[in-house]
Design a protein around this motif. Sequence first.
Motif, PDB file in Angstrom:
ATOM      1  N   GLN A 284       0.822  -1.114  -0.209  1.00 36.55           N
ATOM      2  CA  GLN A 284       0.406  -0.259   0.111  1.00 36.55           C
ATOM      3  C   GLN A 284       0.799   1.120  -0.101  1.00 36.55           C
ATOM      4  O   GLN A 284       1.752   1.085   0.401  1.00 36.55           O
ATOM      5  CB  GLN A 284      -0.619  -0.400   1.725  1.00 36.55           C
ATOM      6  CG  GLN A 284      -1.934  -1.548   1.415  1.00 36.55           C
ATOM      7  CD  GLN A 284      -2.865  -1.010   2.774  1.00 36.55           C
ATOM      8  OE1 GLN A 284      -1.959  -0.999   3.777  1.00 36.55           O
ATOM      9  NE2 GLN A 284      -3.507  -1.388   2.936  1.00 36.55           N
ATOM     10  N   ARG A 285       0.278   2.175  -0.268  1.00 38.80           N
ATOM     11  CA  ARG A 285       1.376   3.800  -0.104  1.00 38.80           C
ATOM     12  C   ARG A 285      -0.431   4.273  -0.037  1.00 38.80           C
ATOM     13  O   ARG A 285      -1.425   4.567  -0.160  1.00 38.80           O
ATOM     14  CB  ARG A 285       1.450   3.779  -1.740  1.00 38.80           C
ATOM     15  CG  ARG A 285       0.220   4.111  -2.853  1.00 38.80           C
ATOM     16  CD  ARG A 285       0.913   5.588  -3.857  1.00 38.80           C
ATOM     17  NE  ARG A 285       1.933   4.800  -4.172  1.00 38.80           N
ATOM     18  CZ  ARG A 285       2.472   5.063  -5.075  1.00 38.80           C
ATOM     19  NH1 ARG A 285       1.994   4.256  -5.812  1.00 38.80           N
ATOM     20  NH2 ARG A 285       4.082   4.362  -5.913  1.00 38.80           N
TER      21      ARG A 285
ATOM     22  N   GLU B 294       9.810   6.616  -2.055  1.00 41.66           N
ATOM     23  CA  GLU B 294       8.327   6.846  -1.173  1.00 41.66           C
ATOM     24  C   GLU B 294       8.379   5.773  -0.500  1.00 41.66           C
ATOM     25  O   GLU B 294       9.089   4.441   0.309  1.00 41.66           O
ATOM     26  CB  GLU B 294       7.436   6.243  -2.036  1.00 41.66           C
ATOM     27  CG  GLU B 294       6.474   5.977  -1.471  1.00 41.66           C
ATOM     28  CD  GLU B 294       5.235   6.149  -2.508  1.00 41.66           C
ATOM     29  OE1 GLU B 294       4.171   6.340  -2.262  1.00 41.66           O
ATOM     30  OE2 GLU B 294       5.851   5.634  -4.023  1.00 41.66           O
TER      31      GLU B 294
ATOM     32  N   LEU C 178       6.588   2.577   1.554  1.00 46.03           N
ATOM     33  CA  LEU C 178       5.090   1.837   1.104  1.00 46.03           C
ATOM     34  C   LEU C 178       4.996   1.273   2.650  1.00 46.03           C
ATOM     35  O   LEU C 178       5.975   1.213   3.442  1.00 46.03           O
ATOM     36  CB  LEU C 178       5.637   1.249   0.255  1.00 46.03           C
ATOM     37  CG  LEU C 178       5.956   1.484  -1.407  1.00 46.03           C
ATOM     38  CD1 LEU C 178       5.706   0.713  -2.245  1.00 46.03           C
ATOM     39  CD2 LEU C 178       4.980   2.837  -1.308  1.00 46.03           C
TER      40      LEU C 178
END
Length: 238
Positions: free
Chosen positions: A43-44, A74, A76
Amino acid sequence: MQKIIIALLALVVITSCSEKKSDKNLQITGNIKGLKKGTLYIQRIKDTTLVAIDTIIIDGDSHFTSEMNIDSPEMLYLFLDRGVSNSVDNNLPFFVEPGKINIESSLEFFTADAKITGSKNQELYDEYKKVVSRYVDENLELVIKRLDTSKNKNTTELDKIQIEQDNILKRKYLYTTNFAVNHGNYAVAPYVAVAEIYDINLKYLDTIQKSLTPEISKSLYGKKLKQLIEERKKLETK
């Protein structure tokens, strides 16, 4: 001899096919020891909500792989749907960056046993969390002390506890600022600024932003830090 050459050529063709390079810039591999059946979601965060970007079905083999493209490093989240319980130990944050990242953990202690390798940002974030956890533990001790003191209605002692808690928060904020400034060439720097000290005095956020390299300034969290500073400035000038 000719048959041997043909066999060798066939082996080379098979090997080259099996080693075909991925066209994605991020490859995630992992193993959740003890997990025989369940679902993993990568997921983000999108608009403050966790959104699944990949779904992995586990059925017998606890190993997993996932490939995707990312624009910049990023944070996650690997969510484990155990299927039988809603354990709080089911969502593992991990800092990705282009390349190969591996996640090793266990079904019993999904987040506590996690070992993430292949990401320099994750390595630095682990270092950051290790220090910050000391401040969290110190504050927790004071929270317990505050509860006991409240029963006796000792206002003088409560005031002392509040001062101690404020000092712990200041130390955490200063450490986070120094950490970010010292690692301005990694995306983890603007990330901790936005995630951990978004309400600190603006001058510290400005200092962190100025310490970022041009590449990190243009990254996902570099842009978020810039946006945060702009929004804070608008609010504080009203």
